[in-house]
Design an enzyme around this catalytic site. Structure first.
Site, mmCIF file in Angstrom:
data_model
loop_
_atom_site.group_PDB
_atom_site.id
_atom_site.type_symbol
_atom_site.label_atom_id
_atom_site.label_comp_id
_atom_site.label_asym_id
_atom_site.label_seq_id
_atom_site.Cartn_x
_atom_site.Cartn_y
_atom_site.Cartn_z
ATOM 1 N N LYS A 225 -20.454 0.575 0.299
ATOM 2 C CA LYS A 225 -19.964 -0.531 -0.600
ATOM 3 C C LYS A 225 -18.064 -0.042 -0.763
ATOM 4 O O LYS A 225 -17.517 -1.096 -0.587
ATOM 5 C CB LYS A 225 -20.310 -0.401 -1.982
ATOM 6 N N ASP A 243 -22.364 -4.906 -4.855
ATOM 7 C CA ASP A 243 -22.320 -4.363 -6.088
ATOM 8 C C ASP A 243 -23.397 -4.933 -6.883
ATOM 9 O O ASP A 243 -24.312 -5.781 -6.485
ATOM 10 C CB ASP A 243 -21.138 -4.340 -7.057
#
Length: 364
Positions: A225, A243
């Site tokens: 991420k 997220d």
């Protein structure tokens, strides 16, 4: 009901016969007793009138009247059945619609249409972490775990002012770093991560942030991420940032049922061309922060409600939903102290520095 109606006339007819017989007997008796035909005729005439009167009383009025409630009851029962059937119809229709699976082609079309709609709603979508170079973005992204971008943006100015380069941060006193980043939470673990990645950048990459995924994920505290945030926004290389907001929304939209971030990334990536990945991530995250909240989505104020399978999970009343909007959509400050000009042009308000009072809301 039919049986009661048919026997009523028969009993009435029988009553007429019996009445006539009684009248005839009276006439005959009259003749015998009085010995005068006139007297018997008068009695007979009276008997006929009595018979006629009784015949009228014997008409099936009461019986027919008794049958009427049965007719009304049957009608009411029929109406009740129709009403019940009508009430049951919509539920059947909803169940049928819900049970119909969406084809892969239909899913791709709907997903891409949502992306186009979001592009119109958030033409100013951007990463909501303040940064001036790849190193600052990398550190800020690591600090953003388990906290808001706003809190990170209010914390990093002092950190970067004291430690502007990887070399500076790698040589810092850990206790000093901990104190500076304390507001972001988990400050001890985060201090270890950002000092570790700073040392790795100094020792392995000449003090520069690498632009490749395989290199970035080797740095302490950096996962896929974080790597995609840096690649997409510091180097212009496409990546999907999964997220908490992104994962929640794509599951609500039925783009995927996956919960593991890596699997979500793969499933969503297959629905869009690679060139869309970075901006898609920004738009979805923007929408999750402003309208499609975790606890109470503002469904009644959502521009993509017709495309959303989860519509109705939140507030559907437009006026009540408006009050749930956040950031520039609700007229409140954003998360960046130094947002892009496009955001300001759209009515966005910069976030206040740490410890400062937030500016007043500008929207409704």
């Amino acid at each position: 009901m039919g049986e009661q109606a048919s026997t009523a006339p028969e009993k009435a007819a029988k009553g007429v016969k019996e009445t006539r017989g009684a009248g005839g007997a009276a006439a005959s008796g009259g003749k015998g007793a009085g010995g005068a035909a006139g007297s018997g005729g008068a009695a007979g005439s009276g008997g006929k009138r009595a018979a006629a009167k009784k015949t009228g009383a014997a008409k099936p009025v009461k019986k027919a009247g008794a049958a009427k409630p049965a007719t009304e009851a049957a009608a009411a029962k029929s109406a009740k059945s129709v009403k019940k059937a009508a009430a049951a119809k919509p539920a059947k229709s909803v169940t049928k619609t819900a049970a119909k699976p969406e084809s892969r082609t239909a899913l791709v079309r709907r997903a891409r249409r949502i992306n186009r709609e979001l592009a119109e709603v958030y033409p100013y979508a951007h990463p909501e972490l303040d940064f001036e170079n790849p190193f600052q973005l990398l550190v800020a992204t690591v600090l953003s775990a388990q906290t808001t971008d706003l809190r990170v943006n209010q914390t990093t100015p002092a950190l970067f002012a004291k430690y502007p380069t990887p070399e500076d941060l790698a040589a810092a006193n850990p206790e000093d770093v901990e104190e500076l980043i304390r507001p972001t939470g988990f400050f001890r673990a985060k201090t270890k991560s950002i000092m570790g990645l700073a040392a790795a950048l100094r020792d392995e990459f000449g003090g520069e942030v690498p632009g490749r995924l395989e290199d970035l994920v080797k740095l302490p505290g950096v996962g896929r991420k974080t790597a995609f945030v840096v690649m997409g926004n510091a180097f212009g290389r496409p990546g999907i940032t999964v997220d908490t907001h992104f994962g929640r929304l794509v599951r609500r939209w039925k783009w995927t049922e996956e919960t593991d971030p890596d699997k979500v990334e793969k499933a969503v990536g297959e629905l869009f061309p690679k060139s869309d990945w970075t901006m898609l991530s920004h738009r979805v995250i923007f929408h999750g922060r402003r309208i499609c909240h975790a606890r109470k989505p503002a469904c009644g104020a959502c521009p993509i409600a017709p495309l959303c399978p989860a519509y109705g999970e939140g507030e559907t009343d437009p006026e009540k939903a408006k009050k749930l909007l956040k950031y520039e959509k609700g007229g409140f400050p954003g998360q960046r102290l130094k947002p892009p000009q496009s955001y300001l042009d759209a009515g966005g308000v910069p976030a206040p520095p740490l410890g400062a009072t937030a500016p007043p809301a500008t929207g409704e």
